[in-house]
Write an enzyme that holds these catalytic residues in place. Structure first.
Site, PDB file in Angstrom:
ATOM      1  N   THR A   1      -1.564  -0.519  -6.169  1.00 17.02           N
ATOM      2  CA  THR A   1      -1.610   0.634  -6.569  1.00 17.02           C
ATOM      3  C   THR A   1      -0.055   1.656  -6.848  1.00 17.02           C
ATOM      4  O   THR A   1       0.881   1.163  -5.984  1.00 17.02           O
ATOM      5  CB  THR A   1      -2.319   1.841  -6.166  1.00 17.02           C
ATOM      6  OG1 THR A   1      -2.101   1.696  -4.523  1.00 17.02           O
ATOM      7  CG2 THR A   1      -3.865   1.278  -6.095  1.00 17.02           C
TER       8      THR A   1
ATOM      9  N   GLY B   1     -10.259  -5.167  -9.270  1.00 15.90           N
ATOM     10  CA  GLY B   1     -10.373  -3.958  -8.282  1.00 15.90           C
ATOM     11  C   GLY B   1     -11.203  -2.723  -8.678  1.00 15.90           C
ATOM     12  O   GLY B   1     -12.623  -2.947  -8.906  1.00 15.90           O
TER      13      GLY B   1
ATOM     14  N   CYS C   1       0.940  -1.127  -0.011  1.00 15.87           N
ATOM     15  CA  CYS C   1      -0.007   0.125   0.024  1.00 15.87           C
ATOM     16  C   CYS C   1       0.883   1.186  -0.235  1.00 15.87           C
ATOM     17  O   CYS C   1       1.779   1.307   0.853  1.00 15.87           O
ATOM     18  CB  CYS C   1      -0.954   0.034   1.266  1.00 15.87           C
ATOM     19  SG  CYS C   1      -1.679   1.568   1.316  1.00 15.87           S
TER      20      CYS C   1
HETATM   21  C1  LIG Z   1     -10.219   1.979  -3.066  1.00 14.82           C
HETATM   22  C2  LIG Z   1      -8.972   1.101  -2.807  1.00 14.82           C
HETATM   23  C3  LIG Z   1      -8.796   0.656  -1.645  1.00 14.82           C
HETATM   24  C4  LIG Z   1      -7.758  -0.241  -1.694  1.00 14.82           C
HETATM   25  N1  LIG Z   1      -7.321  -1.093  -0.485  1.00 14.82           N
HETATM   26  C5  LIG Z   1      -6.422  -1.893  -0.461  1.00 14.82           C
HETATM   27  C6  LIG Z   1      -6.193  -2.527   0.576  1.00 14.82           C
HETATM   28  O1  LIG Z   1      -6.597  -2.434   1.695  1.00 14.82           O
HETATM   29  N2  LIG Z   1      -5.145  -3.526   0.457  1.00 14.82           N
HETATM   30  C7  LIG Z   1      -4.383  -3.926  -0.520  1.00 14.82           C
HETATM   31  O2  LIG Z   1      -3.549  -4.809  -0.782  1.00 14.82           O
HETATM   32  N3  LIG Z   1      -4.955  -3.138  -1.770  1.00 14.82           N
HETATM   33  C8  LIG Z   1      -5.802  -2.314  -1.724  1.00 14.82           C
HETATM   34  N4  LIG Z   1      -5.963  -1.609  -2.867  1.00 14.82           N
HETATM   35  C9  LIG Z   1      -5.195  -2.193  -4.283  1.00 14.82           C
HETATM   36  C10 LIG Z   1      -5.985  -2.898  -4.940  1.00 14.82           C
HETATM   37  O3  LIG Z   1      -6.207  -4.147  -4.328  1.00 14.82           O
HETATM   38  C11 LIG Z   1      -5.647  -3.371  -6.322  1.00 14.82           C
HETATM   39  O4  LIG Z   1      -4.057  -3.938  -6.065  1.00 14.82           O
HETATM   40  C12 LIG Z   1      -5.136  -2.229  -7.152  1.00 14.82           C
HETATM   41  O5  LIG Z   1      -6.518  -1.324  -6.973  1.00 14.82           O
HETATM   42  C13 LIG Z   1      -4.948  -2.366  -8.394  1.00 14.82           C
HETATM   43  O6  LIG Z   1      -6.125  -3.097  -9.236  1.00 14.82           O
HETATM   44  P1  LIG Z   1      -7.149  -2.361 -10.027  1.00 14.82           P
HETATM   45  O7  LIG Z   1      -6.586  -1.555 -11.194  1.00 14.82           O
HETATM   46  O8  LIG Z   1      -7.874  -3.438 -10.694  1.00 14.82           O
HETATM   47  O9  LIG Z   1      -7.883  -1.688  -9.030  1.00 14.82           O
HETATM   48  C14 LIG Z   1      -7.256  -0.613  -2.811  1.00 14.82           C
HETATM   49  C15 LIG Z   1      -7.497  -0.070  -4.157  1.00 14.82           C
HETATM   50  C16 LIG Z   1      -8.552   0.860  -4.108  1.00 14.82           C
HETATM   51  C17 LIG Z   1      -9.003   1.372  -5.477  1.00 14.82           C
END
Ligand SMILES: Cc1cc2nc3c(=O)[nH]c(=O)nc-3n(C[C@H](O)[C@H](O)[C@H](O)COP(=O)(O)O)c2cc1C
Ligand code: FES
Lengths: 308, 274
Positions: free
Chosen positions: A196, A268, A133
């Site tokens: 992210t 996500g 994170c």
């Molecule tokens: C609102 C939000 C909250 C997230 N919270 C976490 C989290 O608590 N733990 C984690 O490992 N990743 C978290 N992520 C990252 C996502 O799990 C993922 O790795 C990242 O968004 C990339 O995937 P995506 O492009 O499909 O969203 C979060 C992402 C978003 C958008």
């Protein structure tokens, strides 16, 4: 399995984990409610990952915490808000059939061992350790950027469970492949990539950063090629199953990640604009693709791009 | 003109209206908000302080809309304190809306406080569709009654169709919204009941409507971070208030364990109303 079953030809194995199909819910997305997990399961999700849980409840940052920046991409700095280990183990206490991985976040070995001791008696698949994170101090990426800390934390979790452990890596100051190697050597079974990427946006009218934390993490469509590259490099260099994540919005994206070496793929932020039913639609399309290509099972494509 | 609701628009507050000592309406220009459907909400950004969901208040001027704030937490208090000329950001409108069927002839609207915001938008849409509205405005006491004049104007000044009650009897009829509604249901028939306001009141309105076999819809409120179906902070049983709501039918609500019983805190812990 019956050829008419919607998951016929889609089942995958990731270490000791068997999934009916390769789709997963990414951590932090709709991840705090058992009722929502049950709804996603009805929509044919393969497995869900919970919001990252810490020892104590965390309120996170004030809003704005999640914003769309257009084109299917998002910025967030939620600040790891979560109900904490005790409330959350109550939340999941009645779980029987939903395949759940619990995401863990923390600053010290002690915190991780406390959480695993509480969670380990629940009906869950295993753990995903969030070492990536990018917007909370002393947690996530700040731990992930310190190989010695990663080694100690993974070893601690390993000592407290026999369940599969995935370590979620991101793009930080240490190369993902190196980080993944440290994690696997310390006893992790699986690598999830990626989280992210540190990013920000400024409102030009008020001249102010929009996120309350100013800096947050970029997710969605924009990061997909980076995620695919990371999965490709990790699976090429390390002998462990990889779960892909980052910018997935269609069945084609899932296929691409699998060809790069992912055994399963998480969805996500793009879930927002599609709603939970996206899993049903995508798995239908995956099944059609596998049939059209004349394959027995979707896992035949895992890592196929490494041939070239 | 912005067409994507996710695009943040920065708007100037053009007028502030004091409704009660703790409730204010802020008027601004935004075409997407002007045409919001009843029950939809905006995410309002108070720069460098907070971003909060707000139901969209009607404004008669073309292209204009408003929000009506009761000051309570950090975000709502900061918004309450904005003055004419200040800038705020907004995105949306998000969410579903109340359903007005063309076949409806008479509807009952029951609410109180800032819950009247989506209900007045609904009443004005009903008016355009020539559906007759009976409106019940409930409050604890006289000083907390507002929007009486706007409501009267929308339903075209028909005294018998606007009913006001206060718990302490200091204005209008003495009694609660639900008590008054029960009386009104004895004397009239309605095609549908619409409600918004404190959740425990809505729970009673929904139960009473279900007992009388009248369709009912309620607009709910939950803590929100994203407003767009990503974070999960607004969950109500298996539903997301931001994406599946804010409006739910009596049939949906009667199956929910959270409705009228519990909500989620900022950290996601379930807290019981008590
Ligand atoms: C609102 C939000 C909250 C997230 N919270 C976490 C989290 O608590 N733990 C984690 O490992 N990743 C978290 N992520 C990252 C996502 O799990 C993922 O790795 C990242 O968004 C990339 O995937 P995506 O492009 O499909 O969203 C979060 C992402 C978003 C958008
Ligand atoms: S407010 Fe984020 S899902 Fe509803």
């Amino acid at each position: 399995m019956d050829i008419n079953d919607k998951n016929y030809n889609l089942s995958v194995e990731i270490d000791k984990i068997h999934l009916r199909n390769p789709t997963m819910l990414a951590s932090g997305i709709l991840g705090i409610s058992q009722s929502i997990f049950e709804r996603l399961y009805k929509e044919n999700v393969g497995a869900v990952v919970t919001k990252s849980i810490s020892v104590n409840p965390m309120k996170g940052y004030p809003n704005p915490t999640v914003i769309s920046i257009g084109g299917g991409s998002y910025l967030n700095a939620v600040g790891l808000s979560n109900p904490g280990v005790d409330a959350f183990s109550k939340e999941l206490s009645k779980n029987k059939k939903i395949p759940i991985m619990i995401s863990l976040v923390g600053s010290s070995e002690k915190e991780f061992s406390r959480m695993v001791k509480v969670f380990d008696s629940l009906s869950i698949l295993g753990y995903e350790i969030n070492l990536s994170c990018p917007h909370v101090s002393k947690m996530g990426m700040e731990v992930g950027d310190d190989p010695e800390a990663v080694n100690k934390i993974v070893k601690t979790v390993r000592m407290n469970t026999t369940k599969p452990i995935s370590v979620k890596v991101g793009v930080g100051s240490i190369d993902v492949v190196e980080l993944a190697r440290v994690a696997i050597d310390a006893g992790a079974n699986i690598i999830t990539a990626i989280n992210t990427l540190r990013a920000m946006t400024i409102d030009i009218e008020t001249m102010m950063p929009i996120l309350s934390n100013r800096v947050g993490g970029l997710s969605g469509t924009a990061i997909k090629p980076i995620g695919v590259r990371c999965v490709y490099e990790i699976s090429k260099n390390i002998k462990a199953p990889v779960i892909g994540c980052g910018g997935v919005s269609s069945w084609q994206d899932i296929i691409e990640y699998m060809m790069a070496g992912a055994s399963a793929v998480q969805i996500g932020s793009v879930l927002g604009s599609n709603g939970p039913k996206i899993f049903n639609r995508i798995t239908k399309d995956l099944k059609n693709y596998v049939e059209k290509k004349g394959m027995k099972n979707i896992s035949e494509i895992v890592g196929i791009a490494h041939k070239y | 003109m912005p067409t994507n609701i996710d695009n943040r628009r920065i708007v100037r507050i053009e007028q502030t209206i004091v409704e009660t000592p703790t409730v204010k309406t802020l008027v601004f220009k935004d075409s997407l908000s002007h045409t919001a459907k009843p029950g939809q909400f905006l995410m309002i950004w108070i720069p460098r302080i907070e971003e909060i969901p707000m139901s969209v208040m009607i404004n008669s001027k073309d292209g204009y809309a408003a929000v009506t704030i009761r000051k309570s937490g950090v975000g709502s208090t900061a918004l309450f304190e904005r003055k004419t000329g200040d800038l705020v950001g907004l995105r949306g409108p998000y969410g579903n809306s109340y359903t007005l069927k063309k076949s409806y002839k008479k509807i009952l609207i029951a609410g109180g406080g800032t819950g009247l915001v989506p209900l007045l938008r609904l009443a004005s849409y009903a008016q355009k569709l020539k559906i007759q509205s009976t409106v019940i405005i409930g409050a604890r006491t006289k000083g907390e009654v507002f929007f009486e004049n706007i409501a009267r104007k929308i339903i075209q000044d028909n005294d018998s169709s606007l009913k006001i009650c206060t718990d302490d009897g200091s204005y209008g009829i003495r009694g609660t919204t639900v008590e008054l509604m029960s009386k009104v249901l004895h004397e009239n028939t309605f095609d549908c009941v619409f409600t918004c306001g404190p959740e425990l009141m809505m729970r009673k309105v929904v139960d009473l409507s279900n007992e009388n076999s009248i369709p009912v819809e309620a607009s709910l409120e939950r803590y929100m971070k994203c407003g767009i179906g990503i974070c999960g902070s607004c969950c109500l049983d298996a539903s997301l208030v931001c994406q599946d709501g804010t409006v739910f039918s009596g049939r949906q609500l009667s199956k929910m364990l959270d409705f009228g019983n519990s909500y989620r805190d900022k950290d996601g812990q379930r807290i019981n109303y008590s």
